[in-house]
Scaffold this motif. Sequence first.
Motif, PDB file in Angstrom:
ATOM      1  N   LEU A 145       0.854  -1.195   0.000  1.00  0.00           N
ATOM      2  CA  LEU A 145       0.000   0.000   0.000  1.00  0.00           C
ATOM      3  C   LEU A 145       0.885   1.238   0.000  1.00  0.00           C
ATOM      4  N   GLY A 146       0.603   2.161  -0.893  1.00  0.00           N
ATOM      5  CA  GLY A 146       1.301   3.453  -0.911  1.00  0.00           C
ATOM      6  C   GLY A 146       0.331   4.534  -0.483  1.00  0.00           C
ATOM      7  N   ILE A 147       0.700   5.285   0.561  1.00  0.00           N
ATOM      8  CA  ILE A 147      -0.192   6.332   1.069  1.00  0.00           C
ATOM      9  C   ILE A 147       0.379   7.696   0.689  1.00  0.00           C
ATOM     10  N   VAL A 148      -0.402   8.470  -0.041  1.00  0.00           N
ATOM     11  CA  VAL A 148      -0.010   9.845  -0.365  1.00  0.00           C
ATOM     12  C   VAL A 148      -0.713  10.739   0.652  1.00  0.00           C
ATOM     13  N   GLY A 149       0.070  11.260   1.608  1.00  0.00           N
ATOM     14  CA  GLY A 149      -0.510  12.072   2.682  1.00  0.00           C
ATOM     15  C   GLY A 149      -0.617  11.260   3.963  1.00  0.00           C
ATOM     16  N   LEU A 150       0.537  10.993   4.566  1.00  0.00           N
ATOM     17  CA  LEU A 150       0.541  10.224   5.823  1.00  0.00           C
ATOM     18  C   LEU A 150       0.362  11.202   6.984  1.00  0.00           C
ATOM     19  N   GLY A 151      -0.856  11.735   7.085  1.00  0.00           N
ATOM     20  CA  GLY A 151      -1.172  12.636   8.198  1.00  0.00           C
ATOM     21  C   GLY A 151      -1.996  11.887   9.218  1.00  0.00           C
ATOM     22  N   ARG A 152      -2.936  12.600   9.855  1.00  0.00           N
ATOM     23  CA  ARG A 152      -3.756  11.955  10.891  1.00  0.00           C
ATOM     24  C   ARG A 152      -4.511  10.743  10.323  1.00  0.00           C
ATOM     25  N   SER A 197       3.593   0.448  -5.661  1.00  0.00           N
ATOM     26  CA  SER A 197       2.415   0.110  -4.851  1.00  0.00           C
ATOM     27  C   SER A 197       1.395  -0.717  -5.629  1.00  0.00           C
ATOM     28  N   ASP A 198       0.767  -1.639  -4.928  1.00  0.00           N
ATOM     29  CA  ASP A 198      -0.382  -2.354  -5.499  1.00  0.00           C
ATOM     30  C   ASP A 198      -1.655  -1.523  -5.301  1.00  0.00           C
ATOM     31  N   PHE A 199      -1.687  -0.797  -4.185  1.00  0.00           N
ATOM     32  CA  PHE A 199      -2.801   0.121  -3.902  1.00  0.00           C
ATOM     33  C   PHE A 199      -2.201   1.495  -3.635  1.00  0.00           C
ATOM     34  N   VAL A 200      -2.757   2.517  -4.254  1.00  0.00           N
ATOM     35  CA  VAL A 200      -2.326   3.892  -3.984  1.00  0.00           C
ATOM     36  C   VAL A 200      -3.492   4.593  -3.306  1.00  0.00           C
ATOM     37  N   SER A 201      -3.286   5.017  -2.072  1.00  0.00           N
ATOM     38  CA  SER A 201      -4.370   5.648  -1.312  1.00  0.00           C
ATOM     39  C   SER A 201      -4.086   7.136  -1.144  1.00  0.00           C
ATOM     40  N   LEU A 202      -5.014   7.965  -1.606  1.00  0.00           N
ATOM     41  CA  LEU A 202      -4.849   9.415  -1.496  1.00  0.00           C
ATOM     42  C   LEU A 202      -5.509   9.883  -0.202  1.00  0.00           C
ATOM     43  N   ASN A 203      -4.706  10.384   0.706  1.00  0.00           N
ATOM     44  CA  ASN A 203      -5.205  10.874   2.004  1.00  0.00           C
ATOM     45  C   ASN A 203      -4.634  12.252   2.328  1.00  0.00           C
ATOM     46  N   CYS A 204      -4.339  13.018   1.285  1.00  0.00           N
ATOM     47  CA  CYS A 204      -3.773  14.365   1.458  1.00  0.00           C
ATOM     48  C   CYS A 204      -4.897  15.403   1.368  1.00  0.00           C
ATOM     49  N   PRO A 205      -4.636  16.640   1.776  1.00  0.00           N
ATOM     50  CA  PRO A 205      -5.663  17.686   1.583  1.00  0.00           C
ATOM     51  C   PRO A 205      -5.688  18.139   0.123  1.00  0.00           C
ATOM     52  N   LEU A 206      -6.766  18.776  -0.281  1.00  0.00           N
ATOM     53  CA  LEU A 206      -6.811  19.423  -1.597  1.00  0.00           C
ATOM     54  C   LEU A 206      -6.198  20.802  -1.467  1.00  0.00           C
ATOM     55  N   THR A 207      -5.121  21.028  -2.203  1.00  0.00           N
ATOM     56  CA  THR A 207      -4.458  22.334  -2.235  1.00  0.00           C
ATOM     57  C   THR A 207      -4.129  22.634  -3.698  1.00  0.00           C
ATOM     58  N   ILE A 208      -3.523  23.786  -3.938  1.00  0.00           N
ATOM     59  CA  ILE A 208      -3.091  24.082  -5.315  1.00  0.00           C
ATOM     60  C   ILE A 208      -2.123  22.990  -5.779  1.00  0.00           C
TER      61      ILE A 208
END
Length: 314
Positions: A145-152, A197-208
Amino acid sequence: MATEKIPVMGDGLPAALREMLGPEIEVLEWDDSPGSPALAKAVGIVTYGHPHVDGSLMDRVPNLRVISNHGVGVDHINIEAARSRTIPVGNTPGCLDASTADMTMALLLATARNVVVGDHFARSAEFTHYDPSQLIGYEVSGSTLGIVGLGRIGKQVARRAKAFDMPVLYYNRRRDEAAERELGVTYVAFDDLLRQSDFVSLNCPLTIETTNLIGTREFSLMKPTGILLNMARGPVVDHDALYAALHSRRIAAAGLDVTAPEPLPRQHPLLGLSNLVITPHLGSASNRTRHRMIQMTVENLRAGLTGQALPWSV
Ligand code: NAP
């Protein structure tokens, strides 16, 4: 002598939120049209369901003391405009991490293991006997799993993925070595995350910076067996490129909790694809989380109305 109620503008506030606001608050229905009496009167704004609030709207609320957002993402509010006008903006971080991470895993499992297609098939006349060669999905356990946006929220997704024995990669603008130690996740460059990654999970905020973060180039880097999960915001993904990638099977599947626009027009080609699982922005939609979000929204509003620091300020 009757005390005057405090006028607050809100968009379709549910009964539970209205009740928690109490009788001293007068809820004005959302009206951002020119010359709106609600804007002229309001001293507070509650954003429920992501209505857009920009500087020009703020300027039309001469007595505005606070904007209280129901939810953690604040891409629909111009934060810089609020800051320059010294209007505090509150949101509800933390309380929805677990429920949004749960939903990320729900989409991950649903896309990988044909949960929705399987449900339709199991109800159909075509399901006449058990055939072990039907609807074979992708193994979740042991997949990367690849996480884009490893925040809360991203960290809670990582925890859950670890329970599925998944190696976890992540990409943030800043490396988070404490998270690496705590969660056993590995920092990689953005393109490497897409490639590996086999799975790419987007967990980042929307910004410019994250608008159209995933487009044709990014899909070309993903594995043909790769699955994209968007729990962030719709505009993080270029939807034309997503349709092309799914339709041509450049990637295997996608799970979307959010879209641009939201909802998609009913004739949108994405809605005709069987390798897409889509939910109507349900990330934080669980009973206890919703209750806590309402509490936090009201606490922020009250603090702002009385000139105190907001407990959860953006
Ligand atoms: P958070 O704690 O602020 O985490 C955001 C993470 O994204 C941070 O690790 C940040 O790290 C990273 N990030 C920011 N800009 C980035 C970029 N350009 N490229 C890569 N990574 C970037 O926020 P959160 O509470 O987890 O919430 C994240 C988002 O989830 C919210 O903003 C909201 O849009 C969405 N959300 C959706 C739902 C739903 O119902 N679907 C529910 C809740 C939240 P760096 O700063 O180091 O880059």
